[in-house]
Design a protein around this motif. Structure first.
Motif, PDB file in Angstrom:
ATOM      1  N   ASP A 108      39.865  34.217 -20.034  1.00  0.00           N
ATOM      2  CA  ASP A 108      40.214  32.876 -21.727  1.00  0.00           C
ATOM      3  C   ASP A 108      40.402  31.401 -20.770  1.00  0.00           C
ATOM      4  O   ASP A 108      39.924  30.636 -21.275  1.00  0.00           O
ATOM      5  CB  ASP A 108      41.435  32.988 -21.193  1.00  0.00           C
ATOM      6  CG  ASP A 108      41.556  34.244 -23.298  1.00  0.00           C
ATOM      7  OD1 ASP A 108      40.373  34.496 -23.407  1.00  0.00           O
ATOM      8  OD2 ASP A 108      42.586  34.559 -23.254  1.00  0.00           O
ATOM      9  N   ARG A 149      34.266  33.187 -28.992  1.00  0.00           N
ATOM     10  CA  ARG A 149      34.915  31.327 -30.155  1.00  0.00           C
ATOM     11  C   ARG A 149      34.243  30.420 -29.633  1.00  0.00           C
ATOM     12  O   ARG A 149      33.993  29.092 -29.709  1.00  0.00           O
ATOM     13  CB  ARG A 149      36.053  31.558 -28.634  1.00  0.00           C
ATOM     14  CG  ARG A 149      37.304  32.004 -28.810  1.00  0.00           C
ATOM     15  CD  ARG A 149      39.004  31.354 -27.523  1.00  0.00           C
ATOM     16  NE  ARG A 149      39.556  32.355 -27.921  1.00  0.00           N
ATOM     17  CZ  ARG A 149      39.971  33.410 -26.737  1.00  0.00           C
ATOM     18  NH1 ARG A 149      38.861  33.747 -26.532  1.00  0.00           N
ATOM     19  NH2 ARG A 149      40.843  34.226 -27.155  1.00  0.00           N
ATOM     20  N   SER A 181      35.446  28.453 -23.260  1.00  0.00           N
ATOM     21  CA  SER A 181      34.547  28.662 -24.193  1.00  0.00           C
ATOM     22  C   SER A 181      32.515  27.971 -23.997  1.00  0.00           C
ATOM     23  O   SER A 181      32.100  27.599 -25.440  1.00  0.00           O
ATOM     24  CB  SER A 181      34.731  27.901 -25.560  1.00  0.00           C
ATOM     25  OG  SER A 181      35.088  26.082 -25.861  1.00  0.00           O
ATOM     26  N   ASP A 187      35.584  38.085 -27.320  1.00  0.00           N
ATOM     27  CA  ASP A 187      36.247  37.554 -27.185  1.00  0.00           C
ATOM     28  C   ASP A 187      35.812  35.634 -27.310  1.00  0.00           C
ATOM     29  O   ASP A 187      36.343  34.533 -27.305  1.00  0.00           O
ATOM     30  CB  ASP A 187      37.761  37.242 -27.080  1.00  0.00           C
ATOM     31  CG  ASP A 187      38.747  38.256 -27.500  1.00  0.00           C
ATOM     32  OD1 ASP A 187      37.968  38.848 -28.706  1.00  0.00           O
ATOM     33  OD2 ASP A 187      39.385  38.991 -27.246  1.00  0.00           O
ATOM     34  N   GLY A 191      34.973  28.958 -32.584  1.00  0.00           N
ATOM     35  CA  GLY A 191      35.706  28.712 -32.622  1.00  0.00           C
ATOM     36  C   GLY A 191      37.473  29.151 -32.673  1.00  0.00           C
ATOM     37  O   GLY A 191      36.811  30.989 -32.325  1.00  0.00           O
ATOM     38  N   ASP A 192      38.784  29.290 -32.480  1.00  0.00           N
ATOM     39  CA  ASP A 192      39.624  30.212 -32.324  1.00  0.00           C
ATOM     40  C   ASP A 192      39.815  31.708 -33.516  1.00  0.00           C
ATOM     41  O   ASP A 192      39.278  31.121 -34.451  1.00  0.00           O
ATOM     42  CB  ASP A 192      41.150  29.759 -32.222  1.00  0.00           C
ATOM     43  CG  ASP A 192      41.065  28.772 -31.565  1.00  0.00           C
ATOM     44  OD1 ASP A 192      41.122  28.668 -29.985  1.00  0.00           O
ATOM     45  OD2 ASP A 192      41.771  27.778 -31.484  1.00  0.00           O
ATOM     46  N   SER A 212      39.623  40.755 -30.569  1.00  0.00           N
ATOM     47  CA  SER A 212      40.050  39.701 -31.357  1.00  0.00           C
ATOM     48  C   SER A 212      39.390  39.534 -32.527  1.00  0.00           C
ATOM     49  O   SER A 212      39.710  39.724 -33.627  1.00  0.00           O
ATOM     50  CB  SER A 212      40.327  38.560 -30.487  1.00  0.00           C
ATOM     51  OG  SER A 212      41.040  38.240 -29.679  1.00  0.00           O
ATOM     52  N   TRP A 213      37.859  39.283 -33.342  1.00  0.00           N
ATOM     53  CA  TRP A 213      36.895  39.820 -33.770  1.00  0.00           C
ATOM     54  C   TRP A 213      37.363  40.470 -35.131  1.00  0.00           C
ATOM     55  O   TRP A 213      37.258  40.392 -35.981  1.00  0.00           O
ATOM     56  CB  TRP A 213      35.937  38.924 -33.478  1.00  0.00           C
ATOM     57  CG  TRP A 213      36.090  38.249 -32.871  1.00  0.00           C
ATOM     58  CD1 TRP A 213      35.915  38.081 -31.320  1.00  0.00           C
ATOM     59  CD2 TRP A 213      35.871  36.506 -32.770  1.00  0.00           C
ATOM     60  NE1 TRP A 213      35.835  36.333 -30.558  1.00  0.00           N
ATOM     61  CE2 TRP A 213      36.151  35.523 -32.034  1.00  0.00           C
ATOM     62  CE3 TRP A 213      36.395  36.124 -33.877  1.00  0.00           C
ATOM     63  CZ2 TRP A 213      36.790  34.494 -32.181  1.00  0.00           C
ATOM     64  CZ3 TRP A 213      35.977  34.411 -34.395  1.00  0.00           C
ATOM     65  CH2 TRP A 213      36.540  33.615 -33.058  1.00  0.00           C
TER      66      TRP A 213
END
Length: 531
Positions: free
Chosen positions: A34, A66, A38, A62, A70-71, A362-363
């Motif tokens: 992270d 992004r 991005s 992840d 995006g988030d 996360s998606w």
């Protein structure tokens, strides 16, 4: 039934109840990735060669997501995730015992559950590894022989061949190469025979399945909407000119061997798509040369189509939604796919790692949302579970007998086949399509399995729930919800059902009321949807 109807039904899933009443630490690695942000640096993340469980791949997804969207959206709750991942990986809903074990796994329960289901890291190792291979084989059998295909025989051998391949986690490129290199109609689960045993049928399906290209329209003339020419189609079919064509039509193609085929008096030489010259490599047979080119890590359409199909299976819609027309995608629409395909190829086309990486991202864990009209937006819609998943989930939820020697086991008495065939009549073209009609609804409402499930004398689930001395009525209702829908009843549902039970003053009618509640849960739209 359209997609908008599915979404509406999902929002009122509990209406059926009302009706019956009325009548290595991934977090550390993720933080490091992270920190890259991005931008372009994030795209260049090189995954660790020791990442055998997909954690680094999940972190890459992840970050790359992004860049594209995006988030990430808000995550779904734990029980929704459990139902989702059980259906997607082992093809059925979890049992109440499995739900309780999952809740005890701690803060990393989601990643740990994926490791259990994909890699067998837990006490149910043999069961999960077996079910994962079976479920992957079913999904890929449907890709290879889509609904509505006029298959020339049963697909069982193909599914067994795929199951064995996924069971040993053979690399994806090797599995597909076996399909390309077939020497007879019986090879690779008899796939060539299933498609009608003609070079043109086989070539058209290989390009659709592995390259995301529908070149069939160029069989009789140049494609009217793309740049594909008739010679492109027959150049691909010529690789199979040495296999027998059982078509008795005098105008059908005739293979002459040596990478050549004759159609309507014209002779076509074998050639790869996107190349203008015939192939001349006497050191290898035509199909071996095709397999090496088609499944190469350097072939962007092969790896991109692969990850697009796995994403569609698990998330519900492809990263590029039209998975079988990838040649129509723009450079921007292909950007994420091509990057993802390179990661898959760099990982040695490891299917288990790919599946785990997607499921840990996360998606994948995002809440189901209303579809966006923007092609650049992330999509996580409701999925419709397959007919086999419906049966296997009923079998799990209702504690149906499964022994071959049990005369009441629906898996072996023909009941399963009847249900799968009837539900299969309305199967959609993609996981987000729901085409169920009256025959399918009647099968669920009045079929033998459902009828026996609400019979107090024959239902194993009802007996276990009603006769347990440790359960009060709220606990009985909660257990039914967990067993069928993998969730707790809402406060409103608890209140409504408590009022309904209070109206049953006779002890026997009160017991039967639990069968009516179970019937409502089994026939709610929520049961056949993966949210």
């Amino acid at each position: 039934m359209g997609k908008s109807t599915v979404r509406a039904l999902a929002l009122i899933a509990s209406a059926s109840v009302a009706f019956i009443v009325a009548g290595p630490d991934r977090n550390v690695r993720a933080q490091a990735v992270d920190a890259l942000g991005s931008g372009d640096d994030a795209k260049a993340v090189i995954l660790s060669e020791t990442d055998s469980r997909g954690d680094d791949l999940a972190s890459w997804i992840d970050v790359r997501g992004r860049t594209a969207w995006g988030d990430p959206p808000e995550k779904c709750d734990d029980l929704t995730f459990a139902r989702r991942v059980y259906l997607d990986l082992v093809g059925r809903v979890p049992s109440v015992a499995e739900i309780r074990d999952y809740r005890e796994l701690g803060d990393r329960r989601r990643e740990m559950l994926v490791d259990e289901l994909v890699f067998g890291e837990g006490p149910r190792r043999e069961t999960y590894l077996r079910l994962l291979a079976i479920n992957l084989a079913r999904q890929w059998r449907q890709v290879l022989v889509p609904p509505g295909t006029a298959a020339t025989g049963p697909v069982g051998n193909l599914e067994v061949w795929l199951r064995d391949a996924f069971s040993s986690n053979r690399p994806y490129d090797e599995i597909m190469a076996d399909l390309v290199r077939v020497q007879s109609a019986a090879d690779a689960g008899g796939y060539y025979q299933l498609l009608g045993a003609t070079p043109e049928n086989y070539a058209g399906n290989l390009s659709r399945v592995m390259l995301g290209v529908r070149i069939d329209c160029a069989q009789c003339h140049d494609h009217p909407f793309t740049d594909w020419k008739q010679e492109d189609f027959w150049g691909l079919a010529a690789f199979y000119g040495d296999l027998q064509n059982f078509n008795q039509n005098p105008d059908a193609s005739r293979g002459v061997g040596g990478g050549k085929i004759v159609y309507e008096g014209d002779t076509y030489s074998a050639k790869f798509l996107w190349q203008s010259e015939a192939i001349d490599d006497p050191g290898r047979t035509p199909k071996v040369r095709l397999a090496r080119w088609l499944t190469a890590a350097e072939n962007p359409n092969f790896s991109a189509t692969a990850v697009n199909r796995f994403w569609q299976m698990l998330v519900g819609r492809g990263l590029y939604a039209d998975v079988e027309n990838l040649d129509l995608a723009t450079e921007q629409e292909r950007s994420f796919l091509d990057d993802f395909g390179k990661q898959f190829a760099a990982d040695g086309f490891d299917v288990h790692k790919l599946v785990a990486g997607i499921c840990k991202s996360s998606w994948y864990a995002a809440k189901t949302m209303e579809p966006s009209q923007s092609v650049d937006a992330f999509q996580r819609e409701l999925k419709v579970i397959s007919p086999e998943q419906v049966f296997d989930s009923l079998e799990q939820s209702l504690h149906l007998p499964i022994s071959r020697i049990d005369p009441n086991a629906p898996r072996w008495t023909g009941t399963r086949d009847q249900m799968v065939n009837r539900l299969g009549e309305a199967i959609g073209e993609s996981p987000e399509d729901y085409a169920s009609g009256i025959p399918q609804a009647l099968m669920m409402m009045n079929g033998r399995i459902t009828s026996e499930a609400i019979d107090l004398e024959r239902s194993r689930l009802l007996r276990a729930v009603i006769d347990s001395p440790f359960f009060d009525e709220p606990k009985r209702i909660e257990t039914l919800y967990l067993a069928v829908l993998t969730r707790q009843p809402t406060a409103e549902e608890k209140e409504t059902l408590a009022e309904y039970l209070d109206k049953k003053t006779n002890p026997e009618s009160r017991r039967k009321a639990f069968g009516e509640i179970l019937w409502a849960l089994l026939n709610s739209p929520e049961f056949v949807l993966c949210r």
